[in-house]
Design a protein around this motif. Structure first.
Motif, mmCIF file in Angstrom:
data_model
loop_
_atom_site.group_PDB
_atom_site.id
_atom_site.type_symbol
_atom_site.label_atom_id
_atom_site.label_comp_id
_atom_site.label_asym_id
_atom_site.label_seq_id
_atom_site.Cartn_x
_atom_site.Cartn_y
_atom_site.Cartn_z
ATOM 1 N N ASP A 114 0.808 -1.215 0.000
ATOM 2 C CA ASP A 114 0.000 0.000 0.000
ATOM 3 C C ASP A 114 0.844 1.270 0.000
ATOM 4 N N ASP A 115 1.973 1.250 0.687
ATOM 5 C CA ASP A 115 2.817 2.441 0.800
ATOM 6 C C ASP A 115 4.051 2.387 -0.102
ATOM 7 N N GLN A 116 4.048 1.499 -1.076
ATOM 8 C CA GLN A 116 5.226 1.268 -1.904
ATOM 9 C C GLN A 116 5.509 2.442 -2.836
ATOM 10 N N GLN A 117 6.800 2.748 -2.965
ATOM 11 C CA GLN A 117 7.273 3.768 -3.897
ATOM 12 C C GLN A 117 8.062 3.079 -5.010
ATOM 13 N N LEU A 118 8.054 3.687 -6.192
ATOM 14 C CA LEU A 118 8.810 3.139 -7.317
ATOM 15 C C LEU A 118 10.298 3.406 -7.090
ATOM 16 N N ARG A 119 11.096 2.366 -7.132
ATOM 17 C CA ARG A 119 12.545 2.486 -6.923
ATOM 18 C C ARG A 119 13.228 2.666 -8.272
ATOM 19 N N THR A 120 13.984 3.740 -8.425
ATOM 20 C CA THR A 120 14.672 4.006 -9.695
ATOM 21 C C THR A 120 16.151 4.344 -9.489
ATOM 22 N N THR A 121 16.683 4.033 -8.309
ATOM 23 C CA THR A 121 18.075 4.342 -8.021
ATOM 24 C C THR A 121 18.873 3.051 -7.847
ATOM 25 N N GLY A 122 20.188 3.202 -7.689
ATOM 26 C CA GLY A 122 21.043 2.025 -7.548
ATOM 27 C C GLY A 122 20.999 1.187 -8.814
ATOM 28 N N PHE A 123 20.959 -0.140 -8.659
ATOM 29 C CA PHE A 123 20.871 -1.018 -9.825
ATOM 30 C C PHE A 123 19.600 -0.764 -10.633
ATOM 31 N N TYR A 124 18.565 -0.249 -9.975
ATOM 32 C CA TYR A 124 17.287 0.009 -10.657
ATOM 33 C C TYR A 124 17.377 1.180 -11.621
ATOM 34 N N VAL A 126 19.777 1.165 -13.763
ATOM 35 C CA VAL A 126 20.418 0.512 -14.910
ATOM 36 C C VAL A 126 19.454 -0.444 -15.609
ATOM 37 N N VAL A 127 18.775 -1.290 -14.836
ATOM 38 C CA VAL A 127 17.753 -2.199 -15.371
ATOM 39 C C VAL A 127 16.556 -2.209 -14.425
ATOM 40 N N ARG A 128 15.401 -2.543 -14.966
ATOM 41 C CA ARG A 128 14.183 -2.520 -14.151
ATOM 42 C C ARG A 128 14.070 -3.731 -13.222
ATOM 43 N N HIS A 129 14.765 -4.809 -13.537
ATOM 44 C CA HIS A 129 14.647 -6.041 -12.741
ATOM 45 C C HIS A 129 16.035 -6.602 -12.399
ATOM 46 N N PRO A 130 16.834 -5.874 -11.613
ATOM 47 C CA PRO A 130 18.192 -6.348 -11.337
ATOM 48 C C PRO A 130 18.259 -7.633 -10.522
ATOM 49 N N TYR A 182 5.743 4.780 -14.126
ATOM 50 C CA TYR A 182 6.418 3.549 -14.521
ATOM 51 C C TYR A 182 6.669 3.518 -16.026
ATOM 52 N N VAL A 183 5.731 4.030 -16.800
ATOM 53 C CA VAL A 183 5.921 4.095 -18.257
ATOM 54 C C VAL A 183 7.150 4.938 -18.581
ATOM 55 N N ASP A 184 7.281 6.101 -17.931
ATOM 56 C CA ASP A 184 8.447 6.971 -18.157
ATOM 57 C C ASP A 184 9.741 6.276 -17.740
ATOM 58 N N THR A 187 10.920 3.758 -20.291
ATOM 59 C CA THR A 187 11.555 4.289 -21.504
ATOM 60 C C THR A 187 13.029 4.634 -21.264
ATOM 61 N N LYS A 188 13.414 4.791 -20.005
ATOM 62 C CA LYS A 188 14.787 5.188 -19.678
ATOM 63 C C LYS A 188 15.680 4.014 -19.312
ATOM 64 N N THR A 189 15.102 2.870 -18.977
ATOM 65 C CA THR A 189 15.895 1.725 -18.523
ATOM 66 C C THR A 189 15.511 0.459 -19.275
ATOM 67 N N LYS A 190 16.472 -0.411 -19.447
ATOM 68 C CA LYS A 190 16.209 -1.708 -20.068
ATOM 69 C C LYS A 190 15.569 -2.633 -19.036
ATOM 70 N N ARG A 191 14.917 -3.655 -19.529
ATOM 71 C CA ARG A 191 14.166 -4.573 -18.674
ATOM 72 C C ARG A 191 15.077 -5.480 -17.837
ATOM 73 N N LEU A 192 16.066 -6.122 -18.471
ATOM 74 C CA LEU A 192 16.820 -7.169 -17.797
ATOM 75 C C LEU A 192 18.328 -7.102 -18.001
ATOM 76 N N ILE A 193 18.750 -6.810 -19.221
ATOM 77 C CA ILE A 193 20.182 -6.798 -19.531
ATOM 78 C C ILE A 193 20.590 -5.366 -19.883
ATOM 79 N N PRO A 194 21.523 -4.785 -19.147
ATOM 80 C CA PRO A 194 21.900 -3.391 -19.384
ATOM 81 C C PRO A 194 22.250 -3.125 -20.858
ATOM 82 N N ALA A 195 21.648 -2.063 -21.397
ATOM 83 C CA ALA A 195 21.899 -1.581 -22.764
ATOM 84 C C ALA A 195 21.453 -2.533 -23.864
ATOM 85 N N ILE A 196 20.882 -3.690 -23.509
ATOM 86 C CA ILE A 196 20.494 -4.667 -24.549
ATOM 87 C C ILE A 196 18.997 -4.957 -24.528
#
Length: 197
Positions: A114-124, A126-130, A182-184, A187-196
């Protein structure tokens, strides 16, 4: 090479530690119905079945006569297994740093607290699912350690397919929870493999 037995022991201790840690995660770090909305669609169960089957079949086929990776000499096997051990450790580091980076928001089942925030720092950043990238690296290491092409394929192909299903389920839940944010981010990060991918 006299280091081979030591290398084997180290690999198996790390492998067993990884298995235990994944069981602890699966049982102990789940989001219940009171903790948030669940969106798992059976992906955790499917992933576990596939990982268990792939691990079993990988090591069953490791001893067969399938073409070996990088030659079958004692030296080649030693270097391959040494590389596999280092790759395994890298995978564990990536997975655990990603899990720790999420903190309370991490859950073994696909759920949004319920109180979750979208994490976009650290490994996140670079990829959405590190944490899944860490698992893929671990699967690669296990397949390499097994030492033949068939075992490597068995370890990588089904587990990757199961992880891709899990990612698909998770991304539906994340888009529903965070919308345009999350859509934005996507568009800035790859799903699983960095840059690929």
């Amino acid at each position: 090479m006299h280091w081979s037995p030591l290398l084997t022991h180290i690999f198996w201790w790390i492998y067993c530690g990884w298995i235990v840690s994944e069981i602890v995660i699966a049982i102990g770090i789940r989001t219940g119905k009171k903790g948030g909305s669940q969106h798992d669609r059976g992906s955790q169960f499917i992933l576990w079945i596939v990982i268990c089957a792939a691990n079993t079949l990988c090591f069953v086929t490791a001893g067969n006569r399938a073409p070996s990776l990088f030659g079958g000499t004692v030296e080649a096997i030693f270097y391959l297994r040494s590389a596999a051990l280092l790759i395994f450790i890298l995978g564990l580091i990536v997975r655990w740093v990603a899990i720790l980076n999420l903190g309370r928001a991490f859950s073994a089942n696909v759920a949004i607290r319920d109180d979750q925030q979208l994490r976009t720092t650290g490994f996140y950043a670079v990829v959405r699912h590190p944490s899944y990238l860490g698992m893929e690296i671990i699967f690669l290491a296990i397949g390499l350690y097994a030492g033949n092409r068939l075992a490597l394929a068995i370890m990588l192909i089904p587990t990757t397919a199961a992880l891709l299903y899990r990612i698909h389920v998770e991304e539906i839940a994340l888009r529903a929870a965070f919308g345009q944010q999350y859509v934005d981010y996507s568009t800035k990060t790859k799903r699983l493999i960095p840059a690929i991918y």
